[in-house]
Design a protein around this motif. Structure first.
Motif, PDB file in Angstrom:
ATOM      1  N   LEU A  37       0.825  -1.204   0.000  1.00 44.06           N
ATOM      2  CA  LEU A  37       0.000   0.000   0.000  1.00 44.06           C
ATOM      3  C   LEU A  37       0.864   1.261   0.000  1.00 44.06           C
ATOM      4  CD1 LEU A  37      -2.954   0.685  -0.119  1.00 44.06           C
ATOM      5  CD2 LEU A  37      -2.981   0.775   2.351  1.00 44.06           C
ATOM      6  N   LEU A  38       1.962   1.243   0.721  1.00 48.65           N
ATOM      7  CA  LEU A  38       2.879   2.390   0.710  1.00 48.65           C
ATOM      8  C   LEU A  38       3.536   2.553  -0.659  1.00 48.65           C
ATOM      9  CD1 LEU A  38       4.515   2.171   4.232  1.00 48.65           C
ATOM     10  CD2 LEU A  38       2.897   3.881   3.390  1.00 48.65           C
ATOM     11  N   ALA A  39       3.842   1.441  -1.323  1.00 47.45           N
ATOM     12  CA  ALA A  39       4.404   1.515  -2.675  1.00 47.45           C
ATOM     13  C   ALA A  39       3.386   2.130  -3.639  1.00 47.45           C
ATOM     14  CB  ALA A  39       4.816   0.128  -3.155  1.00 47.45           C
ATOM     15  N   LEU A  40       2.110   1.755  -3.485  1.00 46.33           N
ATOM     16  CA  LEU A  40       1.050   2.331  -4.308  1.00 46.33           C
ATOM     17  C   LEU A  40       0.893   3.824  -4.015  1.00 46.33           C
ATOM     18  CD1 LEU A  40      -1.252   2.062  -6.324  1.00 46.33           C
ATOM     19  CD2 LEU A  40      -2.721   1.308  -4.435  1.00 46.33           C
ATOM     20  N   THR A  41       0.987   4.200  -2.754  1.00 49.74           N
ATOM     21  CA  THR A  41       0.909   5.610  -2.375  1.00 49.74           C
ATOM     22  C   THR A  41       2.036   6.394  -3.036  1.00 49.74           C
ATOM     23  OG1 THR A  41      -0.059   5.025  -0.242  1.00 49.74           O
ATOM     24  CG2 THR A  41       0.915   7.209  -0.425  1.00 49.74           C
ATOM     25  N   ARG A  42       3.237   5.852  -2.987  1.00 54.22           N
ATOM     26  CA  ARG A  42       4.397   6.511  -3.598  1.00 54.22           C
ATOM     27  C   ARG A  42       4.204   6.657  -5.104  1.00 54.22           C
ATOM     28  NH1 ARG A  42       9.489   8.965  -2.528  1.00 54.22           N
ATOM     29  NH2 ARG A  42      10.662   8.696  -4.416  1.00 54.22           N
ATOM     30  N   ARG A  43       3.667   5.629  -5.742  1.00 55.30           N
ATOM     31  CA  ARG A  43       3.444   5.675  -7.186  1.00 55.30           C
ATOM     32  C   ARG A  43       2.424   6.756  -7.542  1.00 55.30           C
ATOM     33  NH1 ARG A  43       3.904   1.452 -11.414  1.00 55.30           N
ATOM     34  NH2 ARG A  43       2.605   2.128 -13.136  1.00 55.30           N
ATOM     35  N   ARG A  44       1.365   6.848  -6.748  1.00 58.20           N
ATOM     36  CA  ARG A  44       0.339   7.865  -6.995  1.00 58.20           C
ATOM     37  C   ARG A  44       0.917   9.268  -6.808  1.00 58.20           C
ATOM     38  NH1 ARG A  44      -4.929   6.214  -7.315  1.00 58.20           N
ATOM     39  NH2 ARG A  44      -5.713   8.054  -6.246  1.00 58.20           N
ATOM     40  N   LEU A  45       1.785   9.445  -5.822  1.00 63.57           N
ATOM     41  CA  LEU A  45       2.440  10.735  -5.628  1.00 63.57           C
ATOM     42  C   LEU A  45       3.354  11.079  -6.805  1.00 63.57           C
ATOM     43  CD1 LEU A  45       3.299  10.761  -1.841  1.00 63.57           C
ATOM     44  CD2 LEU A  45       1.892  12.414  -3.073  1.00 63.57           C
ATOM     45  N   ASN A  46       4.056  10.082  -7.331  1.00 59.04           N
ATOM     46  CA  ASN A  46       4.920  10.310  -8.492  1.00 59.04           C
ATOM     47  C   ASN A  46       4.104  10.747  -9.701  1.00 59.04           C
ATOM     48  OD1 ASN A  46       7.215   9.669  -7.081  1.00 59.04           O
ATOM     49  ND2 ASN A  46       7.308   7.558  -7.809  1.00 59.04           N
ATOM     50  N   VAL A  47       2.938  10.138  -9.898  1.00 61.94           N
ATOM     51  CA  VAL A  47       2.065  10.531 -11.009  1.00 61.94           C
ATOM     52  C   VAL A  47       1.563  11.951 -10.805  1.00 61.94           C
ATOM     53  CG1 VAL A  47      -0.170  10.073 -12.101  1.00 61.94           C
ATOM     54  CG2 VAL A  47       1.388   8.181 -11.622  1.00 61.94           C
ATOM     55  N   LEU A  48       1.160  12.277  -9.583  1.00 57.81           N
ATOM     56  CA  LEU A  48       0.684  13.624  -9.280  1.00 57.81           C
ATOM     57  C   LEU A  48       1.777  14.664  -9.527  1.00 57.81           C
ATOM     58  CD1 LEU A  48      -1.684  15.284  -8.220  1.00 57.81           C
ATOM     59  CD2 LEU A  48      -0.790  14.918  -5.919  1.00 57.81           C
ATOM     60  N   TRP A  49       2.992  14.352  -9.097  1.00 59.49           N
ATOM     61  CA  TRP A  49       4.108  15.275  -9.313  1.00 59.49           C
ATOM     62  C   TRP A  49       4.373  15.477 -10.806  1.00 59.49           C
ATOM     63  CZ3 TRP A  49       6.665  19.180  -7.856  1.00 59.49           C
ATOM     64  CH2 TRP A  49       7.866  19.501  -8.467  1.00 59.49           C
ATOM     65  N   ALA A  50       4.319  14.405 -11.593  1.00 57.85           N
ATOM     66  CA  ALA A  50       4.546  14.510 -13.035  1.00 57.85           C
ATOM     67  C   ALA A  50       3.460  15.363 -13.690  1.00 57.85           C
ATOM     68  CB  ALA A  50       4.583  13.126 -13.667  1.00 57.85           C
ATOM     69  N   MET A  51       2.225  15.258 -13.197  1.00 55.78           N
ATOM     70  CA  MET A  51       1.144  16.072 -13.733  1.00 55.78           C
ATOM     71  C   MET A  51       1.396  17.556 -13.452  1.00 55.78           C
ATOM     72  SD  MET A  51      -2.074  13.629 -12.700  1.00 55.78           S
ATOM     73  CE  MET A  51      -3.210  14.982 -12.643  1.00 55.78           C
ATOM     74  N   PHE A  52       1.816  17.886 -12.228  1.00 56.47           N
ATOM     75  CA  PHE A  52       2.142  19.273 -11.899  1.00 56.47           C
ATOM     76  C   PHE A  52       3.321  19.776 -12.721  1.00 56.47           C
ATOM     77  CE2 PHE A  52       0.173  18.641  -7.562  1.00 56.47           C
ATOM     78  CZ  PHE A  52      -0.917  19.454  -7.828  1.00 56.47           C
ATOM     79  N   ARG A  53       4.362  18.954 -12.816  1.00 56.75           N
ATOM     80  CA  ARG A  53       5.580  19.344 -13.527  1.00 56.75           C
ATOM     81  C   ARG A  53       5.306  19.624 -15.003  1.00 56.75           C
ATOM     82  NH1 ARG A  53       8.913  14.449 -13.929  1.00 56.75           N
ATOM     83  NH2 ARG A  53       7.534  14.185 -15.696  1.00 56.75           N
TER      84      ARG A  53
END
Length: 68
Positions: A37-53
């Protein structure tokens, strides 16, 4: 974000597949529920960051680019 990842397991097929892959015991990953679940959380944060970037909107499937 942790709660977002937890609730995405119910509705998002991509999140379900990622979580299942992390939990698979026959493979090298074989993580426990919390670790997966923490790995999934990290992946979702990475996607969110890429969207902002990139200033892009979310797409469930990545855009296909033509190779020259």
């Amino acid at each position: 974000m942790y709660l977002s990842a937890l609730s995405s397991l119910k509705s998002c097929p991509a999140s379900k597949a990622f979580y299942a892959r992390k939990r698979a015991r026959k493979r090298a990953e074989g993580k426990g529920h919390e670790q997966a679940l923490l790995a999934l959380t990290r992946r979702r944060l990475n996607v969110l960051w890429a969207m902002f970037r990139d200033g892009a909107c979310y797409q469930a499937t990545p855009a296909v680019t033509a190779v020259a």
